[in-house]
Design a protein around this motif. Sequence first.
Motif, mmCIF file in Angstrom:
data_model
loop_
_atom_site.group_PDB
_atom_site.id
_atom_site.type_symbol
_atom_site.label_atom_id
_atom_site.label_comp_id
_atom_site.label_asym_id
_atom_site.label_seq_id
_atom_site.Cartn_x
_atom_site.Cartn_y
_atom_site.Cartn_z
ATOM 1 N N ALA A 172 -8.963 -5.266 -12.852
ATOM 2 C CA ALA A 172 -7.652 -4.216 -13.261
ATOM 3 C C ALA A 172 -6.957 -4.327 -12.383
ATOM 4 N N LYS A 173 -6.612 -5.814 -11.835
ATOM 5 C CA LYS A 173 -5.896 -5.653 -10.240
ATOM 6 C C LYS A 173 -4.474 -5.992 -11.505
ATOM 7 N N SER A 174 -3.102 -6.404 -9.920
ATOM 8 C CA SER A 174 -1.879 -6.499 -10.309
ATOM 9 C C SER A 174 -1.301 -7.338 -9.428
ATOM 10 N N VAL A 175 0.252 -7.899 -10.249
ATOM 11 C CA VAL A 175 1.146 -8.743 -8.939
ATOM 12 C C VAL A 175 2.621 -7.872 -9.807
ATOM 13 N N THR A 176 2.652 -7.851 -8.266
ATOM 14 C CA THR A 176 4.420 -7.154 -8.656
ATOM 15 C C THR A 176 5.425 -8.035 -7.626
ATOM 16 N N GLY A 177 6.495 -7.930 -7.781
ATOM 17 C CA GLY A 177 7.504 -9.226 -7.346
ATOM 18 C C GLY A 177 8.660 -7.682 -6.799
ATOM 19 N N PHE A 178 8.490 -8.201 -5.155
ATOM 20 C CA PHE A 178 9.467 -7.682 -4.834
ATOM 21 C C PHE A 178 10.847 -8.302 -4.483
ATOM 22 N N GLN A 179 12.007 -7.797 -4.226
ATOM 23 C CA GLN A 179 13.894 -8.041 -4.006
ATOM 24 C C GLN A 179 14.231 -7.379 -3.249
ATOM 25 N N ILE A 180 14.048 -7.576 -2.098
ATOM 26 C CA ILE A 180 15.090 -6.577 -0.827
ATOM 27 C C ILE A 180 16.766 -6.169 -1.324
ATOM 28 N N GLY A 181 17.443 -7.425 -1.870
ATOM 29 C CA GLY A 181 18.428 -6.571 -2.511
ATOM 30 C C GLY A 181 18.625 -5.673 -3.276
ATOM 31 N N ARG A 182 17.259 -6.142 -4.244
ATOM 32 C CA ARG A 182 17.190 -4.472 -4.988
ATOM 33 C C ARG A 182 17.488 -3.025 -4.305
#
Length: 330
Positions: free
Chosen positions: A262-272
């Motif tokens: 039950a793991k997760s991967v999230t992408g993060f972008q500061i521009g958004r």
Amino acid sequence: MRRIRHRHGTLTVQHVPTPAPGPGELLVRTEAIGVTLPVVRKLTPHGAAADGPVDGPVDEVVDEGDDGAEPEPLGGEVAGVVEAVGPDVAEATGFAPGDRVTGLCFGDAYSDAALLHTAMASAVPDHATAHDAVALVRGGLVALGALEAAHPRPGETALVTAAASGAGHLALQLARLRGGAGHVVAAVGDPAAKGDFLRALGADAVVGYGDTDWGPPADYALDAVGGALLGPLVRGLTDGGRLVAYSSGGGTLAAHELLAGAKSVTGFQIGRVARERPALYAAWREELWRLHAAGELRPAVAAAFPLAEAARAHALIRARGNLGKVVLEP
């Protein structure tokens, strides 16, 4: 003024008139210019590893020439003093000549003077140097945003990859300061060379990417490497663990590696965040300055190179030899 552009990956110095600021723009006489990994990756020779040493010649700064291709600008963080403002800028924003500012420049950042849009500009407080500004604001916003995306809880174990990089060394500190981490693991390519630096910033353990044992499973990982490291990172998370990818290293995962625990991967972008949540972006920026003023958050500048030696700065990052932010000085 001088500016550096690139043509087919080769850096080119040009001597051009100083531009005039247009609507919504500041003309900033640069004192420090941040070198970013995306720019270095963009100029990396085809087939060379963007995240490791490069075999063969590195980019060289050469005199302006004409091979039929228009040289392209190089963006990055800039800090300096406002020399002129565009129409209506003073009335709309309060920025004026003489102000110390920093921000992300999408045009010619590698220059003696840069055009900075007011939406990307912020004042540099009296307690900070130009080096502090380019090391802290953009990299710190990326680090803080990635941490927030991990939804940290006090007492958890945090794992930070590329922990000696411009954003990574700030993420390592923020995991403790902002996330309340009980144990912080710094992962780097060369623990022997970078261990003392990272422990001085608060790392409880320093591990190498190729190590077979990274210690207890991490509750969350802040990752700027990706690629072949993505699988081991996910497997190194505890059940319910979260991985936040905030750089462009790529990589793929099999779905079962996430489902089983039950793991997760999230992408993060500061521009958004900057575009869609400007109030939050500004609040994070103020928090970074507050932590810096209190002496709790310590941005590190690994090396400062003259503007004309930008190729050396790129080579240092390409070889992953930096301990903190790499800057250029006009």
